[in-house]
Design a protein around this motif. Sequence first.
Motif, PDB file in Angstrom:
ATOM      1  N   PRO A  55       0.828  -1.213   0.000  1.00 21.99           N
ATOM      2  CA  PRO A  55       0.000   0.000   0.000  1.00 21.99           C
ATOM      3  C   PRO A  55       0.863   1.264   0.000  1.00 21.99           C
ATOM      4  O   PRO A  55       2.013   1.251   0.428  1.00 21.99           O
ATOM      5  CB  PRO A  55      -0.793  -0.112   1.302  1.00 21.99           C
ATOM      6  CG  PRO A  55      -0.670  -1.533   1.729  1.00 21.99           C
ATOM      7  CD  PRO A  55       0.572  -2.083   1.129  1.00 21.99           C
ATOM      8  N   ALA A  56       0.266   2.359  -0.510  1.00 22.65           N
ATOM      9  CA  ALA A  56       0.976   3.644  -0.582  1.00 22.65           C
ATOM     10  C   ALA A  56       1.303   4.149   0.825  1.00 22.65           C
ATOM     11  O   ALA A  56       0.895   3.551   1.810  1.00 22.65           O
ATOM     12  CB  ALA A  56       0.087   4.636  -1.315  1.00 22.65           C
ATOM     13  N   THR A  57       1.997   5.244   0.870  1.00 24.36           N
ATOM     14  CA  THR A  57       2.462   5.754   2.169  1.00 24.36           C
ATOM     15  C   THR A  57       1.296   6.083   3.109  1.00 24.36           C
ATOM     16  O   THR A  57       0.194   6.378   2.671  1.00 24.36           O
ATOM     17  CB  THR A  57       3.302   7.039   1.971  1.00 24.36           C
ATOM     18  OG1 THR A  57       2.628   7.822   1.026  1.00 24.36           O
ATOM     19  CG2 THR A  57       4.704   6.724   1.539  1.00 24.36           C
ATOM     20  N   MET A  79      -8.006  -6.895   5.371  1.00 24.71           N
ATOM     21  CA  MET A  79      -6.711  -6.287   5.035  1.00 24.71           C
ATOM     22  C   MET A  79      -6.776  -5.489   3.722  1.00 24.71           C
ATOM     23  O   MET A  79      -6.251  -4.371   3.670  1.00 24.71           O
ATOM     24  CB  MET A  79      -5.605  -7.344   5.048  1.00 24.71           C
ATOM     25  CG  MET A  79      -5.372  -7.843   6.480  1.00 24.71           C
ATOM     26  SD  MET A  79      -4.071  -9.073   6.662  1.00 24.71           S
ATOM     27  CE  MET A  79      -2.603  -8.117   6.321  1.00 24.71           C
ATOM     28  N   PRO A  80      -7.457  -5.971   2.678  1.00 26.21           N
ATOM     29  CA  PRO A  80      -7.528  -5.155   1.457  1.00 26.21           C
ATOM     30  C   PRO A  80      -8.269  -3.833   1.658  1.00 26.21           C
ATOM     31  O   PRO A  80      -8.016  -2.867   0.953  1.00 26.21           O
ATOM     32  CB  PRO A  80      -8.310  -6.043   0.474  1.00 26.21           C
ATOM     33  CG  PRO A  80      -8.218  -7.432   1.026  1.00 26.21           C
ATOM     34  CD  PRO A  80      -8.090  -7.290   2.511  1.00 26.21           C
ATOM     35  N   TYR A 108       2.107  -6.812   2.001  1.00 30.22           N
ATOM     36  CA  TYR A 108       1.536  -5.588   2.582  1.00 30.22           C
ATOM     37  C   TYR A 108       2.610  -4.614   3.076  1.00 30.22           C
ATOM     38  O   TYR A 108       2.295  -3.598   3.690  1.00 30.22           O
ATOM     39  CB  TYR A 108       0.570  -5.942   3.728  1.00 30.22           C
ATOM     40  CG  TYR A 108      -0.802  -6.347   3.208  1.00 30.22           C
ATOM     41  CD1 TYR A 108      -1.768  -5.381   2.919  1.00 30.22           C
ATOM     42  CD2 TYR A 108      -1.125  -7.672   2.971  1.00 30.22           C
ATOM     43  CE1 TYR A 108      -3.013  -5.729   2.426  1.00 30.22           C
ATOM     44  CE2 TYR A 108      -2.374  -8.040   2.472  1.00 30.22           C
ATOM     45  CZ  TYR A 108      -3.303  -7.055   2.214  1.00 30.22           C
ATOM     46  OH  TYR A 108      -4.541  -7.399   1.710  1.00 30.22           O
ATOM     47  N   GLY A 109       3.863  -4.924   2.811  1.00 25.93           N
ATOM     48  CA  GLY A 109       4.930  -3.999   3.198  1.00 25.93           C
ATOM     49  C   GLY A 109       5.082  -3.844   4.698  1.00 25.93           C
ATOM     50  O   GLY A 109       5.441  -2.768   5.182  1.00 25.93           O
ATOM     51  N   VAL A 110       4.811  -4.916   5.440  1.00 25.88           N
ATOM     52  CA  VAL A 110       4.962  -4.861   6.908  1.00 25.88           C
ATOM     53  C   VAL A 110       6.425  -5.147   7.241  1.00 25.88           C
ATOM     54  O   VAL A 110       6.973  -6.179   6.826  1.00 25.88           O
ATOM     55  CB  VAL A 110       4.056  -5.924   7.589  1.00 25.88           C
ATOM     56  CG1 VAL A 110       4.262  -5.932   9.099  1.00 25.88           C
ATOM     57  CG2 VAL A 110       2.596  -5.688   7.228  1.00 25.88           C
TER      58      VAL A 110
END
Length: 406
Positions: A55-57, A79-80, A108-110
């Motif tokens: 996801p974006a910032t 989550m989506p 998810y960039g976690v």
Amino acid sequence: MFDGDFTRRRMIAVGGGVAAAGLLVQGAAALGQSTGPAATGKPMPDGVDLPANPPATVQPGSVGFAIIGLGDYALKQIMPRFAQSGRAHIAAIVSGNPAKLKQVGDAYGVPESARYSYDSFAQIATNPAVEAVYIILPTGLHAEWAERAFAAGKHVLCEKPMALSGAECERMIAASQRANRKLMIAYRCHFEPYNMAAMALMEDDAVGALRLIRTEHSYRMGPTTPSENWRVSRALAGGGPLEDYGIYGLQAALYLSGEMPESISAATYRPANDPRFAEIFAHVSAQLRFPSGATAHVVTSYDSAGLNMVEARGTEGVLKMQPATNYGGNTLTLEAGRNRQELTPGDSEVQFARQLDHLASAIRDNTPIITPGEMGLRDLRLIEAIYASAASGQTVRLNPDATMRR
Ligand code: NAD
């Protein structure tokens, strides 16, 4: 095997007043089943679409959530939907399956430092990026993990049903108060446009004086056993369809009537020799009587052709929803005399992000939570009253706080 006669005898022996779900767990213990289920890793569910790009910032001021329990609902619905939230983002994930933790965390960039196992969960206390924990575990694990999240100093969003008994709900509320952290139950229909419009119509007496509510939440479950599927395990799912699915109809009966029932009479059914129903009920049917004289018939089943329906009938008209409480595709019709109106109050999809934003606002702005732990407790007390009535064969009279009258 769980025995209905056993339940009835125990119920009568304790005057019908003991928490039914607690009693059901005692029944399970008497039968040699585990009373304290543990959180364990499970495989990636089928049909999950992980994001191609993280996801974006994060928006300034957004609340960081840890997702605990990476199952079907978490991965496919919740989550989506963080992407649609202005005030909430995924800051951490918790799973007992290391491969799933990595796959979901990467998608998810976690950060790796914010991926926890059930064993390392307590370390989340030192992660300031996590302010809230969203519990999406099987119901029998909600109370324990809510208490752990509060002990770590986090706010809690907990999936429905809140827990398996009123006593567990009380423990969760006490833990929230001790920690001075918020507790919200994820009753998404309070944020869903069709259900919100139905609530507003009923408040405006759109059907005249309310006489009768009917709700049904049913489907036919495929072959399964308690060891394969937590939804048919008493220790993880309580009595079964009522806690899992019928709770939507129970909720609707309350938010459409705007009343608390003064008495309940109910029946349950559990077929013999069906592994799906070795530990849980197949059907539950409850009749609620409100102080105004209106009644509600709340039906739920794991073993009948599917239906998701809510209807409120008054002296001047009828409000119908079918499906009523789905993720999307809900309908709302108001019929009064010769007038028939089909309402389209908005996209149901917004319910998920609105729910996340609601807790984020409560945390940031101290706004009241419209689906607090006390609402979850109320519903578990009603569920206990339903089981007590079914077990005793008698009408159960209720206090205004939904506790059973002695
Ligand atoms: P699921 O079986 O798909 O996922 C549960 C996840 O919990 C598993 O994948 C696993 O990661 C984890 N888990 C940890 N310990 C476990 C154990 N002992 N047994 C099984 N799983 C264990 O279930 P789900 O459908 O995602 O439901 C999870 C929660 O979400 C439940 O409380 C359910 O009532 C709720 N839910 C809510 C909605 C809604 O519309 N609000 C819809 C579906 C589910």
